[in-house]
Design a protein around this motif. Structure first.
Motif, short mmCIF file in Angstrom:
data_model
loop_
_atom_site.label_atom_id
_atom_site.label_comp_id
_atom_site.label_asym_id
_atom_site.label_seq_id
_atom_site.Cartn_x
_atom_site.Cartn_y
_atom_site.Cartn_z
N TRP A 1 0.86 -1.23 -0.06
CA TRP A 1 -0.02 0.03 0.14
C TRP A 1 0.90 1.31 -0.42
N GLY A 2 2.10 1.15 -0.61
CA GLY A 2 2.81 2.32 -0.72
C GLY A 2 3.70 2.53 0.54
N ILE A 3 4.13 3.72 0.69
CA ILE A 3 5.10 4.32 1.70
C ILE A 3 4.51 5.35 2.53
N GLY A 4 4.54 5.49 3.64
CA GLY A 4 4.19 6.44 4.54
C GLY A 4 3.19 6.10 5.46
N LYS A 5 2.80 6.97 6.50
CA LYS A 5 1.79 6.67 7.66
C LYS A 5 0.33 6.38 7.27
N ASN A 6 -0.04 7.07 6.08
CA ASN A 6 -1.35 6.71 5.59
C ASN A 6 -1.65 5.45 5.10
N TYR A 7 -0.30 5.04 4.38
CA TYR A 7 -0.40 3.81 3.76
C TYR A 7 -0.36 2.72 4.85
N ARG A 8 0.27 3.07 6.05
CA ARG A 8 0.23 1.89 7.01
C ARG A 8 -1.07 1.61 7.56
N VAL A 9 -1.85 2.80 7.76
CA VAL A 9 -3.15 2.68 8.19
C VAL A 9 -3.93 1.91 7.20
N LYS A 10 -3.75 2.12 5.85
CA LYS A 10 -4.64 1.31 4.87
C LYS A 10 -4.33 -0.21 4.86
N GLY A 11 -2.80 -0.44 5.38
CA GLY A 11 -2.53 -1.63 5.62
C GLY A 11 -3.20 -2.64 6.57
N TRP A 12 -3.19 -1.97 7.84
CA TRP A 12 -3.65 -2.51 8.94
C TRP A 12 -5.39 -2.71 8.64
N LEU A 13 -6.10 -1.71 8.01
CA LEU A 13 -7.38 -1.80 7.76
C LEU A 13 -7.72 -2.86 6.79
N HIS A 14 -6.79 -3.00 5.99
CA HIS A 14 -6.94 -4.14 4.68
C HIS A 14 -6.73 -5.59 5.46
#
Length: 489
Positions: free
Chosen positions: A220-233
């Motif tokens: 989900w890319g690199i960065g804080k927002n993408y980490r949140v998307k990773g956990w949600l996914h």
């Protein structure tokens, strides 16, 4: 007889009654024992040693239950003769007690029903067993009440037995349904083995990391927002299609590249199933800390607290956390390779590591699954025991608006754990730094154990006595000198 001397003793009981009762009890016990024995022989014949050891674990639990039952029987008379002040029996009750000694409008028959959690006795000092008054009993003569009634002892007996049986049954159902889910991965293993045989070893290919199915599904890319998307996914993905073909093949290749580099045709599926069977024998048992949970749960069953409703959410949230974490481990593996490479020569390979797991210990996930399954079994066992023993309308059962969510949560936990969480555990925990002993088949494991035992005996004999130790040290030094001489020459 204990407490009230009700009914004739064995001295005045017809012998045919004693003989018939003993025959029935012994026949049932022998039938169960022979069934377990036959099941063990079948598992040994099929070379299913992990499942056989799980069966032995069940036998150990049954033996423990028998010992608990024996202790309850032996100390029953003594405990029922422990007399206490009636005032201390009015606190921490599972059912509301009125000033006249009745339980929230229920009949007197419900007195003994609720007494299983501590003996509910009213200010009028009644013995809550068949309506007998305390004044007619042993403690009644002292103007006191017994700490626990005989009938409460009997109900406690039944509850402990039901809890163990439900726990073993639920664990078995979980592993069976999880096995059906995992079985579809065997086809992927066989198809991959054929593809490896058909591929020309001299041919090499370039794999574009961002275009690989495994990376596209989890990166989900690199960065804080993408980490949140990773956990949600990761949270959502545990509810549907928890492991797809690209996930299985990528994780399989990562394991083989780390632990079996010289054997690309390693049967990862068989190893994974053996490892899961090894872990199952741990889950099916009731450890000491789980019995502590039982005592705490029973202590918290106080009127108005609705403790069993709130406790039902503990395994629910734990299960969601475990499923999310296992999915996120896969996401982390995808991120690692995607952040390091744009394209790789050959197949995409992930790097297993313990750092992806809680506290760096993949085994901690097994502890949580064990806790989840036991707590869920406890909730369901308690419900069925109350329903059968006292009826659905018993005051100890609680209100319907609290019962229905508990049952729904219990079924949800059982289904999700079988369909998603346990299969995820089976494959994702192989992504640790170390492999499990199931990587060797039974014959090799037996050989290694035998070799290790012989090595220990030789070591013990070599250090037996100070003289032999010094002789061994001299031999080692001479060996080093000879090796140096040979090297120089």
């Amino acid at each position: 007889m204990a407490g009230g001397g009700e009914g004739p003793t064995l001295e005045f009981t017809p012998t045919w009654v004693v003989a018939v009762v003993c025959t029935v009890i012994v026949a049932i016990s022998l039938a169960v024992e022979r069934a377990l024995h036959s099941g063990g022989k079948y598992l040994k014949k099929k070379k299913q040693k992990p499942l056989y050891e799980a069966l032995l674990k069940v036998k150990e639990e049954l033996m423990l239950l028998g010992f608990i039952s024996l202790l309850l029987t032996v100390f029953q008379n003594r405990i029922t003769k422990i007399c206490v002040n009636p005032k201390i029996m009015d606190k921490w009750l599972p059912c509301k007690l009125h000033h006249d000694g009745h339980l929230d409008g229920k009949e007197t028959a419900h007195y003994s029903a609720t007494s299983v959690f501590g003996g509910i006795f009213g200010p009028t000092r009644r013995l809550l067993a068949a309506g007998a008054k305390a004044q007619e009993g042993y403690c009644g003569k002292k103007n006191k009440v017994p700490l626990l009634s005989v009938e409460a002892f009997h109900h406690l007996h039944i509850f402990i037995f039901v809890l163990a049986i439900v726990h073993v049954t639920f664990c078995a159902l979980t592993i069976v349904f999880a096995g059906l889910k995992i079985r579809q991965w065997k086809q992927w293993e066989e198809e991959n083995a054929k593809e490896i045989s058909d591929v020309d070893e001299a041919q090499t290919k370039i794999t574009h990391v961002q275009e690989h199915d495994f990376v596209k599904d989890h990166f989900w890319g690199i960065g804080k927002n993408y980490r949140v998307k990773g956990w949600l996914h990761s949270f959502l993905n545990q509810f549907y299609g928890s492991v797809c073909r690209s996930d299985y093949l990528t994780l399989r290749l990562g394991f083989i590249s780390t632990h079996c580099r010289g054997n690309p045709k390693f049967d990862f599926y068989t190893y994974m199933v053996r490892a899961l069977e090894d872990d199952f024998k741990r889950v099916v048992g009731i450890s000491w800390y789980l019995w502590i949970f039982v005592v705490i749960f029973m202590l918290m069953n106080v009127d108005g607290w609705h403790a069993y409703f709130w406790i039902a959410f503990i395994p629910f949230f734990l299960l969601l956390a475990v499923g999310t974490k296992l999915q996120h481990v896969i996401t982390q593996l995808a991120h690692e390779v995607a952040e390091k490479h744009i394209a790789v020569e050959g197949e995409l390979i992930v790097q297993p590591s313990d750092k992806h797991f809680w506290f760096g210990k993949p085994k901690f996930v097994l502890f949580l699954i064990h806790l989840i399954l036991f707590q869920n079994a406890f909730e369901m066992a308690f419900f069925f025991w109350i329903w059968i023993q006292y009826g659905f309308t018993s005051c100890i059962m609680g209100k319907v608006r609290y019962i229905v969510p508990r049952l729904v949560i219990g079924v949800f936990i059982q289904v999700l754990c079988s369909y998603s969480t346990l299969p995820l555990y089976a494959i994702v925990t192989q992504m640790g730094t170390k492999f499990k002993k199931a990587i060797f088949d039974e014959g090799i494991r037996s050989g290694l154990i035998g070799w290790a035992q012989k090595a220990k005996k030789r070591k013990a004999s070599s250090v037996d006595g100070s003289g032999s130790t010094s002789g061994s040290s001299v031999g080692v030094q001479l060996g080093k000198v000879n090796q140096k001489t040979t090297t120089k020459g």
